[in-house]
Design an enzyme around this catalytic site. Structure first.
Site, PDB file in Angstrom:
ATOM      1  CG  ASN A  10     -27.156   9.113  14.400  1.00 47.35           C
ATOM      2  OD1 ASN A  10     -26.883   7.775  14.872  1.00 47.35           O
ATOM      3  ND2 ASN A  10     -26.656  10.306  14.903  1.00 47.35           N
ATOM      4  CG  ASP A  70     -31.052  18.920  10.947  1.00 49.73           C
ATOM      5  OD1 ASP A  70     -29.637  17.985  10.519  1.00 49.73           O
ATOM      6  OD2 ASP A  70     -31.268  19.795  11.159  1.00 49.73           O
ATOM      7  CE1 TYR A 155     -26.403  16.269  24.229  1.00 53.20           C
ATOM      8  CE2 TYR A 155     -27.298  16.155  22.288  1.00 53.20           C
ATOM      9  CZ  TYR A 155     -26.609  16.910  23.238  1.00 53.20           C
ATOM     10  OH  TYR A 155     -25.823  17.624  21.977  1.00 53.20           O
ATOM     11  CE  LYS A 176     -34.866   7.155  19.926  1.00 50.90           C
ATOM     12  NZ  LYS A 176     -33.572   8.038  20.187  1.00 50.90           N
ATOM     13  CG  HIS A 181     -37.570  13.563  18.651  1.00 50.24           C
ATOM     14  ND1 HIS A 181     -37.381  11.976  19.309  1.00 50.24           N
ATOM     15  CD2 HIS A 181     -36.170  13.791  17.493  1.00 50.24           C
ATOM     16  CE1 HIS A 181     -35.464  12.468  18.880  1.00 50.24           C
ATOM     17  NE2 HIS A 181     -35.129  12.381  17.775  1.00 50.24           N
TER      18      HIS A 181
HETATM   19  P1  ITT Z   1     -26.819  12.961   9.995  1.00 51.25           P
HETATM   20  O1  ITT Z   1     -26.291  14.445   9.509  1.00 51.25           O
HETATM   21  O2  ITT Z   1     -26.148  12.016   9.241  1.00 51.25           O
HETATM   22  O3  ITT Z   1     -28.371  12.080   9.907  1.00 51.25           O
HETATM   23  P2  ITT Z   1     -26.474  13.456  12.694  1.00 51.25           P
HETATM   24  O4  ITT Z   1     -27.058  13.668  13.947  1.00 51.25           O
HETATM   25  O5  ITT Z   1     -24.787  15.128  12.344  1.00 51.25           O
HETATM   26  O6  ITT Z   1     -26.603  12.551  11.309  1.00 51.25           O
HETATM   27  P3  ITT Z   1     -28.037  15.457  13.075  1.00 51.25           P
HETATM   28  O7  ITT Z   1     -27.068  16.830  12.584  1.00 51.25           O
HETATM   29  O8  ITT Z   1     -29.320  15.463  12.751  1.00 51.25           O
HETATM   30  O9  ITT Z   1     -27.230  13.873  12.822  1.00 51.25           O
HETATM   31  O10 ITT Z   1     -27.993  16.176  14.815  1.00 51.25           O
HETATM   32  C1  ITT Z   1     -28.393  15.332  15.570  1.00 51.25           C
HETATM   33  C2  ITT Z   1     -27.710  15.493  16.854  1.00 51.25           C
HETATM   34  O11 ITT Z   1     -29.545  15.153  17.746  1.00 51.25           O
HETATM   35  C3  ITT Z   1     -27.634  14.259  16.911  1.00 51.25           C
HETATM   36  O12 ITT Z   1     -26.131  13.714  16.698  1.00 51.25           O
HETATM   37  C4  ITT Z   1     -27.950  13.751  18.331  1.00 51.25           C
HETATM   38  O13 ITT Z   1     -26.294  14.015  19.230  1.00 51.25           O
HETATM   39  C5  ITT Z   1     -29.226  14.405  18.920  1.00 51.25           C
HETATM   40  N1  ITT Z   1     -30.146  13.594  18.384  1.00 51.25           N
HETATM   41  C6  ITT Z   1     -31.317  13.862  17.684  1.00 51.25           C
HETATM   42  N2  ITT Z   1     -31.762  12.457  17.975  1.00 51.25           N
HETATM   43  C7  ITT Z   1     -31.717  11.894  18.771  1.00 51.25           C
HETATM   44  C8  ITT Z   1     -32.357  10.646  19.737  1.00 51.25           C
HETATM   45  O14 ITT Z   1     -33.167  10.386  19.436  1.00 51.25           O
HETATM   46  N3  ITT Z   1     -31.704  10.458  20.949  1.00 51.25           N
HETATM   47  C9  ITT Z   1     -30.617  11.027  21.209  1.00 51.25           C
HETATM   48  N4  ITT Z   1     -29.985  12.539  21.045  1.00 51.25           N
HETATM   49  C10 ITT Z   1     -30.940  12.538  19.512  1.00 51.25           C
END
Ligand code: ITT
Length: 199
Positions: A10, A70, A155, A176, A181
């Site tokens: 990501n 995650d 989001y 931020k 988190h």
């Molecule tokens: P990786 O597994 O490769 O790290 P991913 O996007 O699939 O990438 P996650 O499974 O942890 O990662 O999904 C977390 C989701 O939650 C992410 O895709 C966003 O939609 C949301 N999210 C997490 N942190 C966020 C943030 O700081 N701001 C906005 N949305 C966030």
């Protein structure tokens, strides 16, 4: 030189983690830097299981100490959804962040406000011949019905900090990275990383 792999695909997370970890005296490596194209199936029942699975897979593939995140957004009026499934929160395959935000707002439309919510991040650190170590962080706010701001990812444009009257996407990354988190989880990860690298 000591190296730490930022084990995520990501791009938004990569940018934030590079900034959050910059005070650590190690070379930060991204999967792209080492041509590592690894898609780990996130089939765990918890954030910790998924984070550990990602950290271990990247550590095995690269031989480097690896840090995976995650994370998810838990909305009280949606009984904690999308939570663990935040990245996949849309019935349509191939949906993007904007589709997921619109879908969330559609699902919230008839629910009374404020739509209180929190972001959660679990970070896992995997190192050769060591147990995976896990830390966490949360940040609290509410979902608003219209998008505001262009920074961040996911989001962020609909997640408001009521006390600042700003969405996460209206904050500069530096701000931020003091409130999020992920920032809180990294704060908890730093002592573990310092110990691992002997810093
Ligand atoms: P990786 O597994 O490769 O790290 P991913 O996007 O699939 O990438 P996650 O499974 O942890 O990662 O999904 C977390 C989701 O939650 C992410 O895709 C966003 O939609 C949301 N999210 C997490 N942190 C966020 C943030 O700081 N701001 C906005 N949305 C966030």
């Amino acid at each position: 030189m000591k190296k730490l792999l930022i084990a995520t695909n990501n791009k938004g997370k990569v940018i934030e983690l590079q900034d959050l970890l910059k005070e650590l005296d190690v070379e930060l490596i991204t999967p792209a830097d080492i041509n590592l194209d690894l898609d780990v199936e996130e089939d765990g029942a918890t954030y910790s299981e998924n984070a550990a699975k990602k950290a271990l897979a990247f550590a095995h593939a690269s031989g480097l100490v690896s840090l995976a995140d995650d994370s998810g957004l838990e909305v009280d009026a949606l009984d904690g959804a999308p939570g663990l499934y935040s990245a996949r929160y849309h019935p349509k395959p191939g949906a993007n962040d904007a589709d997921r935000r619109a879908y969330m707002l559609e699902n919230l439309r008839d629910k009374p406000r404020p739509w209180t919510a929190h972001f959660h991040a679990t970070i896992a650190i995997a190192a050769p011949n060591k147990d995976v170590q896990i830390v966490e962080g949360n940040c609290y706010g509410e979902i608003i019905p219209e998008e505001r701001g262009n920074n961040g990812f996911g989001y962020d444009p609909i997640f408001l900090f009521p006390e600042l009257n700003k969405t996460m996407a209206e904050l500069r990354m530096q701000k931020k990275n003091r409130l999020s988190h992920r920032a809180k989880a990294v704060m908890n990860a730093l002592p573990i990383l310092r110990k691992l690298f002997g810093l």
